[in-house]
Enzyme design. Sequence first.
Site, PDB file in Angstrom:
ATOM      1  CE  LYS A  79      -4.395  -1.844   1.603  1.00 21.02           C
ATOM      2  NZ  LYS A  79      -5.602  -1.679   2.408  1.00 21.02           N
ATOM      3  CE  LYS A 103      -6.635  -7.949  -0.387  1.00 28.14           C
ATOM      4  NZ  LYS A 103      -8.039  -7.563  -0.329  1.00 28.14           N
ATOM      5  CE  LYS A 135     -13.680  -3.283   2.145  1.00 30.25           C
ATOM      6  NZ  LYS A 135     -12.694  -2.701   3.011  1.00 30.25           N
TER       7      LYS A 135
HETATM    8  P1  ATP Z   1      -8.982  -2.441   1.124  1.00 32.64           P
HETATM    9  O1  ATP Z   1      -8.591  -2.426  -0.328  1.00 32.64           O
HETATM   10  O2  ATP Z   1      -9.564  -1.144   1.603  1.00 32.64           O
HETATM   11  O3  ATP Z   1      -7.899  -2.970   2.042  1.00 32.64           O
HETATM   12  P2  ATP Z   1     -10.258  -5.039   1.220  1.00 32.64           P
HETATM   13  O4  ATP Z   1     -11.137  -5.481   0.122  1.00 32.64           O
HETATM   14  O5  ATP Z   1      -8.908  -5.630   1.331  1.00 32.64           O
HETATM   15  O6  ATP Z   1     -10.216  -3.451   1.188  1.00 32.64           O
HETATM   16  P3  ATP Z   1     -10.605  -5.168   4.105  1.00 32.64           P
HETATM   17  O7  ATP Z   1     -11.600  -4.316   4.836  1.00 32.64           O
HETATM   18  O8  ATP Z   1      -9.173  -4.782   4.174  1.00 32.64           O
HETATM   19  O9  ATP Z   1     -11.077  -5.276   2.575  1.00 32.64           O
HETATM   20  O10 ATP Z   1     -10.753  -6.664   4.609  1.00 32.64           O
HETATM   21  C1  ATP Z   1     -11.978  -7.181   5.096  1.00 32.64           C
HETATM   22  C2  ATP Z   1     -11.916  -8.700   5.163  1.00 32.64           C
HETATM   23  O11 ATP Z   1     -12.050  -9.253   3.840  1.00 32.64           O
HETATM   24  C3  ATP Z   1     -10.616  -9.270   5.710  1.00 32.64           C
HETATM   25  O12 ATP Z   1     -10.933 -10.390   6.499  1.00 32.64           O
HETATM   26  C4  ATP Z   1      -9.860  -9.701   4.475  1.00 32.64           C
HETATM   27  O13 ATP Z   1      -8.938 -10.733   4.728  1.00 32.64           O
HETATM   28  C5  ATP Z   1     -11.001 -10.184   3.604  1.00 32.64           C
HETATM   29  N1  ATP Z   1     -10.661 -10.102   2.177  1.00 32.64           N
HETATM   30  C6  ATP Z   1     -10.342  -8.961   1.515  1.00 32.64           C
HETATM   31  N2  ATP Z   1     -10.132  -9.233   0.217  1.00 32.64           N
HETATM   32  C7  ATP Z   1     -10.321 -10.566   0.055  1.00 32.64           C
HETATM   33  C8  ATP Z   1     -10.238 -11.441  -1.052  1.00 32.64           C
HETATM   34  N3  ATP Z   1      -9.920 -10.986  -2.254  1.00 32.64           N
HETATM   35  N4  ATP Z   1     -10.493 -12.754  -0.872  1.00 32.64           N
HETATM   36  C9  ATP Z   1     -10.819 -13.225   0.360  1.00 32.64           C
HETATM   37  N5  ATP Z   1     -10.912 -12.456   1.455  1.00 32.64           N
HETATM   38  C10 ATP Z   1     -10.669 -11.132   1.322  1.00 32.64           C
HETATM   39 MG    MG Z   2      -7.572  -4.916   2.837  1.00 31.02          MG
END
Ligand code: ATP
Ligand code: MG
Length: 333
Positions: free
Chosen positions: A112, A196, A199
């Site tokens: 990041k 991955k 969001k």
């Molecule tokens: P950001 O990009 O803001 O970090 P994010 O999509 O990674 O958003 P988080 O809020 O950081 O979301 O994570 C929320 C939960 O979703 C965590 O438990 C994380 O491990 C899970 N998670 C995030 N992305 C994935 C993915 N691609 N596959 C499976 N689990 C995920």
């Molecule tokens: Mg995340």
Amino acid sequence: PQRVFSGMQPTSDSLQLGNYLGALTQWVALQEGNEAIYCVVDLHALTVAPDPSVLRERTRRTAAQYLAAGVDPARSLLFVQSHVAEHAELAWLLSCLTGYGEAARMTQFKDKSAKQGAEGTTVGLFTYPVLMAADILLYDTHSVPVGEDQRQHLELTRDLAQRLNARFGKDTVVVPEPHIVKATAKIYDLQDPTAKMSKSAASPNGLIELLDNPKTIAKRIRSAVTDTGREIRFDPEAKPGISNLLTIYSALTGRTVPELEADYAGKGYGDLKVDLADVVVDWVTPFQARVHEYLDDPAHLDDVLAKGAERAREIASVTLDRVYERTGLLARR
Ligand code: ATP
Ligand code: MG
């Protein structure tokens, strides 16, 4: 009963499908037979410098998506991180137990901060995993349902817990275990099936956003990057794109990957994508309706969150008092 804790950041208007399959479905399942605590981690979201009104809106939207997915406030605690001051307080204490080099090894920080550049990278992004450790340890958590990307942060949380216990007495905090379900632990970006799904990805085209227009969702699935060859086979090394689509298909329908491979023998990638788009749209449509019901009644939503925070504070304050006392901070009266 075992204590379960997890949270998500309100960093977007919508959760993405990886959040749902990797974490949220496990949260819902773990409500059964456990004492579950689920949090919207808004303090973590400050690391992306959101506009104040946007952050407030996203916090409610995130909570509404938990509820729509089946988090049941009659059985589980649901609250917003910033409503429980102990998170920030324990984070400071833990930051004084975390090595600088130890924090600098976190791959999420490296990724990041590389994207944000030296000027855009804050100290908050650096200490993010320490705040996450505080979130978990405050509730004497046994089990933390998360995706694969959080494994390293969980490892740090465990190290910090063990360090606290070694220095200040063996029952100072509970050492938590990650709960990572292999099949859905990492959902990949549709446009870059080696990355991955996230969001806050730079481009939304590879995301399945749960609150997006179903037509857009279907279009993104139909435009997913696939692999060379034409056979529909689960092989993450040789066919990361198709394997990701099969993972999603299987998770949403309950059909096994071998069953799907058999069904699609002799068919093309296009057939798989069209059918998967239908599966996702059929699932997401009632989900969106439930989310909007919660969002249409923000007073009720805020009420659920306030009740959750009240109970969370009771648990968190007991833990923080214990840790403060053991570390030698003079007891408050
Ligand atoms: P950001 O990009 O803001 O970090 P994010 O999509 O990674 O958003 P988080 O809020 O950081 O979301 O994570 C929320 C939960 O979703 C965590 O438990 C994380 O491990 C899970 N998670 C995030 N992305 C994935 C993915 N691609 N596959 C499976 N689990 C995920
Ligand atoms: Mg995340």
